[in-house]
Structures are given as C-alpha cells and as structure tokens.
Design an enzyme around this catalytic site. Structure first.
Site, mmCIF file in Angstrom:
data_model
loop_
_atom_site.group_PDB
_atom_site.id
_atom_site.type_symbol
_atom_site.label_atom_id
_atom_site.label_comp_id
_atom_site.label_asym_id
_atom_site.label_seq_id
_atom_site.Cartn_x
_atom_site.Cartn_y
_atom_site.Cartn_z
ATOM 1 N NE ARG A 1 -3.483 2.377 2.702
ATOM 2 C CZ ARG A 1 -3.170 3.358 3.552
ATOM 3 N NH1 ARG A 1 -2.079 3.240 4.316
ATOM 4 N NH2 ARG A 1 -3.903 4.436 3.657
ATOM 5 C CB SER B 1 -8.209 2.575 2.178
ATOM 6 O OG SER B 1 -9.285 1.840 1.618
ATOM 7 C CB SER C 1 -19.440 -4.571 7.305
ATOM 8 O OG SER C 1 -19.652 -3.639 8.343
ATOM 9 C CG ASN C 2 -12.800 -1.909 7.435
ATOM 10 O OD1 ASN C 2 -12.562 -1.878 8.645
ATOM 11 N ND2 ASN C 2 -11.847 -1.938 6.532
ATOM 12 C CG HIS D 1 -25.128 -23.699 7.838
ATOM 13 N ND1 HIS D 1 -24.681 -24.584 6.889
ATOM 14 C CD2 HIS D 1 -24.485 -24.050 8.986
ATOM 15 C CE1 HIS D 1 -23.821 -25.426 7.421
ATOM 16 N NE2 HIS D 1 -23.673 -25.127 8.698
ATOM 17 C CG ASP E 1 -22.438 -26.875 3.068
ATOM 18 O OD1 ASP E 1 -23.500 -26.594 3.664
ATOM 19 O OD2 ASP E 1 -22.378 -27.609 2.061
#
Length: 561
Positions: free
Chosen positions: A379, A391, A482-483, A534, A538
């Site tokens: 980076r 980023s 999602s961070n 699920h 799996d």
C-alpha cells in the site's frame, strides 16, 4: 386538463415515502423538468421532478409527512381549473378510514366504561373498587400493577390479618413482582374483612386481593361475584393522589422474605431494611423497630450502631473503643429524561431488512487472522504513485472479489426453489450515514484495479453521506464488506445483507508479538469474520474462501496479476 401526481416508487424496496422539502408551492407555475420536492425513501433523499407543465393546484402530502407509494402527492393543471372531484377521489380513502376509526371508537366506548367506572389498566396504583351491589363503605382492593412489565404478583407477607383495623397509609402486605419485593400500602381506612390471596400464592394483576370496610359487614358473597361484576366503579379514595413510595420499598428479591430468631419467633422488617442490614453486616434481630407493631424500617437500621466484637483484643489497643460512622446509602436524585426521535424511512427499512435476515437465514461465523505486513508495504508503494491513494479496505474488497471468482458458492443467494450461483461479482460496501447504513455497490468488482476501487468507493461513500446516491447504485450486490477497523474494533460479526449469502466483517490492524519461523517477532495482523447463510454456504466452503482471501492479502502482488 389537471394531472394527478402520486407518491413515486423511487427504489425497488420502497413502500412509502416522506416529503422532506417542497420546492414549489400552490399557485406556482411548473415546467416539465422542474424539481417539485425532495422525497426521502428507504435508501436516500432524492429530488423528484415534474413530467408535466402547468400550475401547482394542490399539495396532498405536507412537508415532513409520510405516505404510501401511489398516494395523492400533488395536482398540476390550468389556473382556476375545478379539481374538486380529483381531491375528493383522493380524500375518499381518508374519509372511509376515518369512518372506520369512528365506528371502532364507538365499539370500544360501548365496551369500556367511562373514566369514573373503571381505573386505567396501566396505572401503577391498585384499583380500589366499589360496586352498586356492594354493601355501603365496602372497598374491593385488587392486585396492583407495581411495575410496567408486571402481569402477576405474589403475596410474600401479609402484615395485617382479617379483623385488623386498617388506617390509610398502613402497610397491608409485601408483594413480590417480576422485578422486586415491594410494600403495598392501603389507600383506605376500615377493617380488613377478607383476604383473597394467601401468603406465598400468586395471582394475575387486578385479581381480588382484599376487602376493606366497616367492621362486622358481611362480604361472603362479594368475592364470588366480583369477577362477574360488570358495574365495578372506582371509589372516591386517594389512590390517584398517592403512589407507594418505592424509594424505601424496593429490594432485589432476597432469599429470605422474613428473618427468624428461632423456630417460633419472627421479626417484621421492610425489605429495604433487611437489605441494608445485610450489606452492613448488622444482625437485624438486635435492631429495635419504630414502625407499626414494632416493624423495622430503613431509618431504624441506619441509626443502629454496634461496637465490633473480637475474640482476641491485642494488649496494645486494649481499652480503645473503635467506632465508625455508618456509610449512608445512596439515594438516587435527579430528573428522569428521555426523548423520542421519529424513525426515518431509512431506519425503518434497516430494521425490517436486518430482522428478516437474522430471523430467516441461519447464520454461522468463521474468523481468521491475516498477516498484514506485506499489505502495508504494498500500500505504501502504490500510494507513492501520483494521484493514486488506496486504503486497506480497498485491498480487502479486491481480495474478496478475486476469492469469490474461485469460490462462487459463497457468491450465491437462496430461494425456496433453487440456489442461484452468481458468476459475476458485485461487492457491496457498507457505509455509515447519519440515519443508519447504506450499501453502495461496485459492479464487476473483480475486473477493477485497486486504484479504480479506491476512487469508486470514495465517490460512492461521499455521495451516500449527503444522500445523493441513485437507487441503481445500491442494487445488485452479490457479497458485502463491512469494515469497522478505522474505529479501533478488532473483531466483530455482521448480519448478512440479503439476498447475499455472506458478509465479511473487517477489524483493525493490530501490531503485536507473533511467532514466525519459531521466533517471536513484532507483526501486524488483522482479524476478519465471515458470516454465512448455512442454507447455501457450508462450513468447509466458507473456510476455503477465507484461506484464499488470506493468500491474496498476505501476498498482494498476486492481486496485480
């Protein structure tokens, strides 16, 4: 000819909209393409333009109000044109609904006696009920609702017995609710003629608890007929003027409801007095009660002092009397304050969608720790290129896109008839905004370079925060990232953004000791957690995806091939 404009459907999931701002007012001249209003949908606030020309003759939804899709929004036509029929057509539903509401209200009024016939079922006070059929002066006392969630109560202790004289304010009994054991005082004076719930027994709120009235009154038939008495009325007692003083009466449910000095001796003390005595290590049998019938109350325990005794007194301090001032118990003070914030359309839809996801999709979670040292070096090198800035989140998105191509089962969605495997990759990126969360989508993410991902995410996130995203920019995701690492969160789980089958939760990069080549060194690691549906993914499939993801992140050069 006048044209009716209805509330538009501005997104595929929109069922109702809120008029955030009217940019035109009744009487204004409207041209085709003019912005009529800003409308808040479940995903964004969007400008709504007119497809007609004329004069704005009528506004059907005022600014700040919400209405379903296809509701009458406005009418545009020729100045002076009669639009009564169009408005009445829009108002017909309202009139009908009002009529229905009126009829329902009448039905309720017919069933529910007036304010001077039955106490509010939600009141915190007990219902002291009398009836036209009751003997003069007789009061029926029911099981009170002593907490907002209480449905039944248990009589822990009766402090009066049948035949005792009861004064207004006397403690009748200790009642155990779902939250605490509380003293229940009488709001009436007279003689305790009947006890309806014995010690240790439980009964629903509003069950007959006791009957108070003039001494010698025959109330043998009152209890049996009470539940069927439809003419019960509230007595002219002071129940609406006074509530039980819970500041001295609430205690966490104690293992002992009464304290015994021996098998045949019983000490009466308020629940709070017992609690304070227990906390201070005071033998409550040594405390003299100042309450009714020698009952021990809070102030008795607070005033009680005793000299600690010891089996062995050191000679150096013999004869010295030790005493400590008792610590005064904390008395809560202040004003309880809360406020209600009207739910935005976005917040309503977030609640609906996430509830549907968590209750319909069987979630399971897989977490791995990724070495980020090479990613940090890569980076730093890439960001030395002019006009380029990526980023760590951009690197994660790229790695996910490439891993999804190798594991398309994770890039799927469930339906009752079939599992859809998506061979195109559209990664949604969760973005926090003022009203909640939106998920702009990067179409064909696997074909984008790191710098293109970085520029696109920056643009979409910026427009998301000012509510300028178009609906098509938030549709079609096949996977979501999602961070929360930028907030210092090292590990968390997310709810799947359906119809996706998985979502990746990305934590912060942490510098810590790690073992490499049998040596302890300083390394930089990051935890990621994959939430899987699920029904379609799996455990082994999710684990293989994470292994591939780790390979790309720990060897960033492979993402440049």
């Amino acid at each position: 000819m006048a044209t009716v404009i209805n509330m538009p459907r501005l997104s595929d999931t929109m069922t109702e909209g809120t008029v955030a701002t009217w940019l035109k007012k009744v009487g204004d001249i409207i041209k085709e393409g003019d912005i009529l209003a800003e409308i808040e949908t479940d995903k964004a606030t969007m400008e709504f333009e007119s497809f007609n020309s004329g004069v704005l003759l009528y506004i059907g939804i005022e600014q700040g109000n919400t209405a379903p899709v296809d509701s009458l929004l406005a009418i545009i036509g020729t100045e002076g044109e009669d639009i009564t029929a169009l408005i009445s057509g829009g108002d017909t539903a309202t009139s009908k609904s009002e009529a229905v509401a009126t009829d329902e209200a009448k039905k309720v009024d017919e069933k529910v006696p007036s304010a001077n016939t039955v106490a509010d079922s939600k009141t915190d006070e007990p219902k002291n009920v009398s009836s036209n059929a009751l003997p003069a002066g007789v009061i029926v006392v029911t099981m009170p609702r002593l907490s907002d969630t209480m449905t039944t109560g248990t009589v822990a202790t009766w402090l009066k017995k049948v035949g005792d004289t009861v004064k207004e304010g006397d403690i009748l009994a200790e009642i155990e609710t779902d939250k605490a054991t509380m003293e229940f005082e009488s709001f009436n004076a007279g003689t305790l003629l009947f006890i309806g719930i014995n010690e240790g027994e439980s009964a629903p709120v509003d069950s007959i608890l006791a009957i108070i009235g003039p001494a010698g009154t025959d109330v043998s038939g009152v209890a049996a007929n009470f539940s069927n008495d439809g003419n019960a009325v509230v007595s002219d007692s002071k129940e609406t003027e006074s509530k039980p003083d819970t500041s001295e009466k609430v205690e966490l449910k104690s293992e002992e409801q009464a304290v015994s000095t021996d098998a045949n001796s019983r000490i009466f003390a308020s629940p709070l007095a017992k609690q304070i005595a227990k906390e201070k290590g005071i033998n409550i049998s040594q405390v003299k009660g100042s309450g009714e019938n020698g009952r021990i109350v809070k102030s008795d325990v607070e005033k009680f002092t005793s000299v600690p005794q010891s089996d062995v007194i050191p000679s150096a301090v013999e004869g010295i009397q030790k005493s400590e001032s008792p610590v005064k118990p904390f008395v809560p003070a202040g004003e309880q304050f809360s406020e209600q914030i009207k739910n935005s359309q976005m917040r309503k839809i977030i609640a609906k969608r996430l509830s549907e996801s968590v209750f319909t999709a069987p979630h399971f979670y897989l977490t791995i720790e990724v070495a980020m040292d090479e990613a940090m070096k890569s980076r730093a090198t890439i960001n030395t290129i002019p006009d380029t800035k990526i980023s760590f989140n951009d690197m994660v998105i790229k790695a996910c896109a490439m891993a999804l191509k190798k594991h398309p089962q994770v890039n799927s969605q469930w339906s009752e008839d079939a599992i859809t495997i998506n061979h195109h990759v559209n990664v949604g990126v969760a973005v926090a905004v003022e009203d909640g969360l939106v998920v702009p989508v990067l179409k064909f993410t696997d074909q984008m370079s790191l710098s293109q991902i970085g520029a696109s995410v920056k643009d979409l996130a910026g427009r998301a925060r000012i509510k300028k995203l178009q609906p098509n920019e938030m549709e079609g995701s096949t996977f979501t990232v999602s961070n929360l690492g930028m907030f210092g969160i090292t590990e968390f789980t997310s709810i799947i953004n359906q119809p996706n089958a998985a979502i990746l939760s990305v934590g912060a990069i942490v510098e810590k000791p790690v073992v490499r080549n049998s040596e302890i060194v300083v390394g930089n690691t990051m935890k990621v957690t994959l939430a899987c549906d699920h029904r379609t993914v799996d455990g082994a499939t999710g684990a293989q995806f994470l292994q591939t993801l780790r390979t790309f992140l720990e060897n960033p050069v492979t993402m440049l091939a």
